[in-house]
Design a protein around this motif. Structure first.
Motif, PDB file in Angstrom:
ATOM      1  N   CYS A   1       0.851  -1.193   0.000  1.00  0.00           N
ATOM      2  CA  CYS A   1       0.000   0.000   0.000  1.00  0.00           C
ATOM      3  C   CYS A   1       0.887   1.243   0.000  1.00  0.00           C
ATOM      4  O   CYS A   1       1.714   1.429   0.881  1.00  0.00           O
ATOM      5  CB  CYS A   1      -0.925   0.031   1.211  1.00  0.00           C
ATOM      6  SG  CYS A   1      -1.975   1.494   1.208  1.00  0.00           S
ATOM      7  N   MET A   2       0.709   2.096  -1.006  1.00  0.00           N
ATOM      8  CA  MET A   2       1.533   3.286  -1.149  1.00  0.00           C
ATOM      9  C   MET A   2       1.186   4.344  -0.112  1.00  0.00           C
ATOM     10  O   MET A   2       1.918   5.310   0.056  1.00  0.00           O
ATOM     11  CB  MET A   2       1.331   3.889  -2.547  1.00  0.00           C
ATOM     12  CG  MET A   2       1.629   2.958  -3.698  1.00  0.00           C
ATOM     13  SD  MET A   2       3.372   2.528  -3.784  1.00  0.00           S
ATOM     14  CE  MET A   2       4.030   4.068  -4.470  1.00  0.00           C
ATOM     15  N   GLU A   3       0.058   4.213   0.538  1.00  0.00           N
ATOM     16  CA  GLU A   3      -0.349   5.229   1.517  1.00  0.00           C
ATOM     17  C   GLU A   3       0.180   4.888   2.908  1.00  0.00           C
ATOM     18  O   GLU A   3       0.770   5.718   3.568  1.00  0.00           O
ATOM     19  CB  GLU A   3      -1.873   5.353   1.549  1.00  0.00           C
ATOM     20  CG  GLU A   3      -2.479   5.964   0.287  1.00  0.00           C
ATOM     21  CD  GLU A   3      -2.180   7.458   0.142  1.00  0.00           C
ATOM     22  OE1 GLU A   3      -2.123   8.175   1.153  1.00  0.00           O
ATOM     23  OE2 GLU A   3      -2.013   7.914  -1.012  1.00  0.00           O
TER      24      GLU A   3
ATOM     25  N   ARG B   1       1.542  -0.873   4.297  1.00  0.00           N
ATOM     26  CA  ARG B   1       1.173  -2.257   4.562  1.00  0.00           C
ATOM     27  C   ARG B   1       1.670  -3.189   3.469  1.00  0.00           C
ATOM     28  O   ARG B   1       1.678  -2.832   2.297  1.00  0.00           O
ATOM     29  CB  ARG B   1      -0.358  -2.371   4.621  1.00  0.00           C
ATOM     30  CG  ARG B   1      -0.893  -2.682   5.991  1.00  0.00           C
ATOM     31  CD  ARG B   1      -2.340  -3.096   5.914  1.00  0.00           C
ATOM     32  NE  ARG B   1      -3.171  -2.167   5.146  1.00  0.00           N
ATOM     33  CZ  ARG B   1      -4.408  -2.479   4.770  1.00  0.00           C
ATOM     34  NH1 ARG B   1      -4.921  -3.661   5.080  1.00  0.00           N
ATOM     35  NH2 ARG B   1      -5.132  -1.590   4.103  1.00  0.00           N
TER      36      ARG B   1
ATOM     37  N   ALA C   1      -0.277  -0.320  -4.730  1.00  0.00           N
ATOM     38  CA  ALA C   1      -1.684   0.071  -4.777  1.00  0.00           C
ATOM     39  C   ALA C   1      -2.010   0.970  -3.586  1.00  0.00           C
ATOM     40  O   ALA C   1      -1.165   1.222  -2.738  1.00  0.00           O
ATOM     41  CB  ALA C   1      -2.561  -1.175  -4.757  1.00  0.00           C
ATOM     42  N   VAL C   2      -3.246   1.449  -3.576  1.00  0.00           N
ATOM     43  CA  VAL C   2      -3.729   2.210  -2.415  1.00  0.00           C
ATOM     44  C   VAL C   2      -5.096   1.661  -2.018  1.00  0.00           C
ATOM     45  O   VAL C   2      -5.835   1.160  -2.853  1.00  0.00           O
ATOM     46  CB  VAL C   2      -3.868   3.718  -2.713  1.00  0.00           C
ATOM     47  CG1 VAL C   2      -2.507   4.336  -2.934  1.00  0.00           C
ATOM     48  CG2 VAL C   2      -4.762   3.960  -3.917  1.00  0.00           C
ATOM     49  N   CYS C   3      -5.421   1.782  -0.731  1.00  0.00           N
ATOM     50  CA  CYS C   3      -6.690   1.307  -0.218  1.00  0.00           C
ATOM     51  C   CYS C   3      -7.864   1.983  -0.924  1.00  0.00           C
ATOM     52  O   CYS C   3      -7.852   3.196  -1.127  1.00  0.00           O
ATOM     53  CB  CYS C   3      -6.815   1.623   1.269  1.00  0.00           C
ATOM     54  SG  CYS C   3      -5.982   0.422   2.285  1.00  0.00           S
ATOM     55  N   THR C   4      -8.876   1.197  -1.255  1.00  0.00           N
ATOM     56  CA  THR C   4     -10.098   1.811  -1.786  1.00  0.00           C
ATOM     57  C   THR C   4     -10.896   2.419  -0.649  1.00  0.00           C
ATOM     58  O   THR C   4     -11.602   3.401  -0.831  1.00  0.00           O
ATOM     59  CB  THR C   4     -10.953   0.759  -2.514  1.00  0.00           C
ATOM     60  OG1 THR C   4     -11.020  -0.422  -1.732  1.00  0.00           O
ATOM     61  CG2 THR C   4     -10.354   0.426  -3.872  1.00  0.00           C
ATOM     62  N   ASP C   5     -10.773   1.835   0.521  1.00  0.00           N
ATOM     63  CA  ASP C   5     -11.459   2.359   1.694  1.00  0.00           C
ATOM     64  C   ASP C   5     -10.500   3.256   2.486  1.00  0.00           C
ATOM     65  O   ASP C   5      -9.591   2.770   3.142  1.00  0.00           O
ATOM     66  CB  ASP C   5     -11.924   1.200   2.580  1.00  0.00           C
ATOM     67  CG  ASP C   5     -12.664   1.703   3.814  1.00  0.00           C
ATOM     68  OD1 ASP C   5     -12.723   2.937   4.019  1.00  0.00           O
ATOM     69  OD2 ASP C   5     -13.170   0.858   4.559  1.00  0.00           O
TER      70      ASP C   5
END
Lengths: 156, 156
Positions: B104-106, B109, B142-146
DNA sequence: GTTCTTGCAAACCCTTTGCACGTCT
DNA sequence: AGACGTGCAAAGGGTTTGCAAGAAC
């Protein structure tokens, strides 16, 4: 998701949006680094970029380069690769959307390839796990089927 | 290609074959390192292995560990991963044949996943380029959709 | 006996950090 | 003015290397 033409103007805007959104400052250095990356137009590592910029008179420190590369990666403008035992390599995410790398375990050759099916896997996995896909990096480790092409010598 | 049960005896034989084939020497240290990796039975980096071995009384130097990890990777017994800014991580190639990683890029994780279609891509690409597949490493960024699940804070 | 490997510590490379100065807001 | 970014050099972490002693061939 994967824009065909790498448009510096649009990338610059994307960077500005990111900096504003994350409350980082708009500095000349950050844009000069981005401009030079676009000029380079290939894989590079931090030191190659440092040498390139300082050779052409753009006085930028290593600290700034590392810092800006980090921001550009976080804003999904750059993709960072970590090959074998090498330093981190970067490239514009928009420039070669679907290419990945195959490493020969015998001679160390690195071959680039495009295989769009990888995108489908990426999207499927992200969908199942609840993520929005940004990019991916697939490394295949293999050995030559033709031994004459790939002659591994211990010394090397 | 992807053996289900990690059989230490068979792996040891594979290592011996490799050492003989490449004319490296058969030393106690090299086999002690391999044994301890099998005991560990998980992802690890060089220092974790060094601490593990010396804690249980196996006196082995860092130089030998790095050297042996290199040989085990070259003989395709270990797979080497290079995540984000971390040190090189290793694991037995036979232990988890088809798992890859999503970052996760944000929030940073790392999520593990299995997607067997990747194997088909690997085999197809190798076939087309004239290589014999050994293993692969797919990293999805990727990044979380939520957004509530994945709250990125600048400071971190 | 010769060559390769080991262990130790120092060297090495890539990257990050501390501090003083400069720049953006 | 205040906070953040930059440049420099020094520190940091992971990995490799040089050398003397030891083991494999």
């Amino acid at each position: 998701m994967s824009s065909a033409a790498p448009d510096l103007e649009q990338i610059t805007k994307q960077f500005t949006d990111f900096l504003r959104r994350k409350k980082f400052r708009i500095t000349q250095e950050r844009y000069r680094v981005l401009d030079c990356i676009a000029e380079l137009d290939r894989h590079f590592n931090a030191d190659e970029l440092y040498v390139y910029m300082n050779t052409k008179g753009e006085r930028v420190s290593r600290a700034t380069i590392y810092s800006t590369l980090d921001l550009l990666t976080k804003s999904n403008i750059l993709v960072r690769h970590r090959f074998q035992g090498e330093s981190a390599h970067f490239e514009l995410a928009s420039r070669m959307p679907n290419h990945d790398h195959l490493m020969c375990m015998e001679c160390g050759r690195i071959v680039e390839f495009r295989e769009t099916a990888t995108d489908a896997i990426r999207d499927k996995v992200c969908d199942e796990l609840g993520f929005k896909p940004i990019s991916h990096s697939l490394q295949i480790f293999a050995v030559c089927t033709d031994p004459t092409t790939c002659s591994f010598n211990r010394g090397s």
